[in-house]
Enzyme design. Structure first.
Site, PDB file in Angstrom:
ATOM      1  CE  LYS A  93      29.770  21.753  30.892  1.00 23.54           C
ATOM      2  NZ  LYS A  93      30.593  22.337  29.804  1.00 23.54           N
ATOM      3  CD  GLU A 115      28.371  23.106  40.919  1.00 22.57           C
ATOM      4  OE1 GLU A 115      28.896  23.732  39.980  1.00 22.57           O
ATOM      5  OE2 GLU A 115      28.513  21.878  41.088  1.00 22.57           O
ATOM      6  CB  SER A 382      33.800  18.978  23.944  1.00 20.82           C
ATOM      7  OG  SER A 382      34.446  20.240  23.877  1.00 20.82           O
TER       8      SER A 382
HETATM    9  C1  LIG Z   1      32.025  22.382  29.875  1.00 24.51           C
HETATM   10  C2  LIG Z   1      32.701  22.143  28.592  1.00 24.51           C
HETATM   11  C3  LIG Z   1      33.996  21.570  28.530  1.00 24.51           C
HETATM   12  C4  LIG Z   1      34.824  21.271  29.739  1.00 24.51           C
HETATM   13  O1  LIG Z   1      34.353  20.259  30.576  1.00 24.51           O
HETATM   14  P1  LIG Z   1      34.971  18.803  30.624  1.00 24.51           P
HETATM   15  O2  LIG Z   1      34.323  18.194  31.809  1.00 24.51           O
HETATM   16  O3  LIG Z   1      36.451  18.916  30.781  1.00 24.51           O
HETATM   17  O4  LIG Z   1      34.621  18.130  29.356  1.00 24.51           O
HETATM   18  C5  LIG Z   1      34.540  21.311  27.280  1.00 24.51           C
HETATM   19  N1  LIG Z   1      33.874  21.624  26.148  1.00 24.51           N
HETATM   20  C6  LIG Z   1      32.642  22.172  26.168  1.00 24.51           C
HETATM   21  C7  LIG Z   1      31.983  22.478  24.874  1.00 24.51           C
HETATM   22  C8  LIG Z   1      32.013  22.449  27.379  1.00 24.51           C
HETATM   23  O5  LIG Z   1      30.798  23.012  27.383  1.00 24.51           O
END
Ligand SMILES: *Cc1c(COP(=O)(O)O)cnc(C)c1O
Length: 413
Positions: A93, A115, A382
């Site tokens: 993010k 938000e 992610s």
């Molecule tokens: C917020 C988040 C997501 C989901 O958001 P996307 O916009 O679909 O990437 C996925 N993995 C993590 C670790 C997150 O914090």
């Protein structure tokens, strides 16, 4: 036109999805933002500042790691992990929060609003606002505000004003409405920092641009390590930003297959899940046209997932386009498999993936044994798993942790 040209374009339409469905007063604000963004990315100074911050502030490039133990255990394809969990703040993010903070600064904005549901986006926003000296206000549904106390605490430590929203059912939807009302009353000095590839034009295109560095790095890294390109890319899909970040650079390479993994929650036959492509339908909400889980009246349905970050009723419009065109295939993982996948990755590679990312791991575990040892899967980790301590200990019914919590309570009172 290739997919890459379609997915980052000025008018914000992606096939039949996207667009900008906002009140009239917001149109000039979104136009200004769009114009600033498209001029910024042609400005060498902007691009080099972004690159420098990627490197020195958040820790790019992130590693591409060969999960050899996991590959051997599953006995099929070679599995590689793009480890976005090693970024500053622990997830991808920060890539688009950093980019948008630079845009806000360039526009002379003094104030950022956001938000957040689970608080992860709020925290990444708080981080970049602290760094750039921007005033920051984060709206949270009052329910989320109390159940996400650790993130509220960290945001406040970073100097943010966190405002609990007591309208409606006191969750993300109500926080989004509060943020939009704020933007309408303070348009001149405010940037609305939106946390995924959703929302009205230009947010989907803009956040895709700031996330595509993930796939660009993978292209070079996998070539250096294997002298070839991946056969499969796999990523979890909440709004879609980490998935598009991984996929984008490869979209026009026909031989690269892609799979997006949604939250199957307690199973997609009931209503406790967040798999928009299993039971969702096309609609318009929160400023854009896409797939949404909707109730009989067309209101956004409530969702469930073990991971707070995938638990959203809508999906980004570019993702909907990639689904409709068949370029990306979609599947889902249920909570139970997500926890098992999280444990298998931890025990075979010594890496805790976030609950969101563990959805991608669950798909990899199914896919790898169907492929040959000379084939390559790259999945996006992610985020890292530390943030999910409370979820995982509850899910695994860890007695020791329960006792620890009660001891903490007595020692703090
Ligand atoms: C917020 C988040 C997501 C989901 O958001 P996307 O916009 O679909 O990437 C996925 N993995 C993590 C670790 C997150 O914090």
């Amino acid at each position: 036109m290739g997919y890459r040209d379609v997915l980052i374009n000025r008018d914000g339409h992606f096939g039949k999805f996207g667009g900008r469905y906002v009140p009239e007063v917001l149109v000039p604000i979104m136009d200004d933002l769009r114009d600033e963004f498209f001029s910024a990315i042609k400005d060498d100074d902007f691009v080099s500042e972004l690159r420098s911050l990627y490197r020195h502030y958040i820790g790019r490039p992130t590693p591409l790691y060969h999960c050899k133990n996991l590959s051997d255990t599953l006995g099929g394809a070679q599995i590689y992990m793009k480890n976005e969990g090693l970024l500053h703040t622990g997830a991808h993010k920060i890539n688009h929060c950093l980019g948008q903070a630079l845009i806000a600064k360039r526009m002379g904005k003094k104030r950022v609003i956001a938000e957040t549901g689970a608080g992860q986006h709020g925290l990444a926003t708080a981080t970049v606002c602290a760094k750039f000296g921007l005033d920051c206000i984060v709206y949270m549904g009052a329910k989320d505000y109390s159940r996400q106390r650790p993130n509220v605490f960290w945001m406040e430590q970073l100097g943010v004003t966190v405002i609990p929203v007591t309208d409606g059912d006191q969750t993300l939807r109500d926080a989004i409405n509060a943020a939009l009302r704020d933007l309408i009353s303070h348009p001149e000095e405010t940037h609305y920092l939106l946390g995924t590839v959703c929302g009205p034009n230009p947010y989907p295109a803009m956040n895709t641009y700031f996330q595509k560095i993930i796939g660009e790095e993978v292209r070079d890294q996998i070539l250096a390590q294997t002298k070839t390109q991946p056969d499969y890319l796999v990523a979890c899909v909440g709004g879609g930003s980490n998935a598009l970040g991984l996929f984008y650079d490869f979209l026009d390479d026909d031989q690269v297959n892609m799979i997006g993994v949604e939250a199957g929650g307690k199973g997609v036959s009931g209503d406790e899940h967040a798999a928009r492509f299993e039971g969702g339908s096309v609609g318009v909400a929160e400023g854009f046209k896409s797939y949404f889980l909707q109730d009989a009246d067309g209101q956004l349905a409530s969702t469930h997932s073990i991971s707070a970050g995938l638990d959203y009723a809508g999906v980004g419009p570019q993702i909907a386009h990639l689904k409709e065109s068949g370029r990306v295939k979609f599947s889902f993982a249920v909570d139970e498999d997500v926890i098992k996948s999280y444990q298998l990755l931890a025990q075979s590679e010594g890496i805790f993936a976030a609950m969101e990312s563990s959805h991608a791991v669950a798909e990899v575990i199914k896919l790898a044994p169907t492929l040959n040892p000379d084939q390559i899967i790259v999945f996006n980790c992610s985020g890292r798993g530390d943030k999910d301590l409370f979820i995982v200990t509850r899910e695994l019914e860890d007695e020791g942790f329960k006792n620890f919590l009660s001891e903490q309570v007595s020692s703090q009172s």
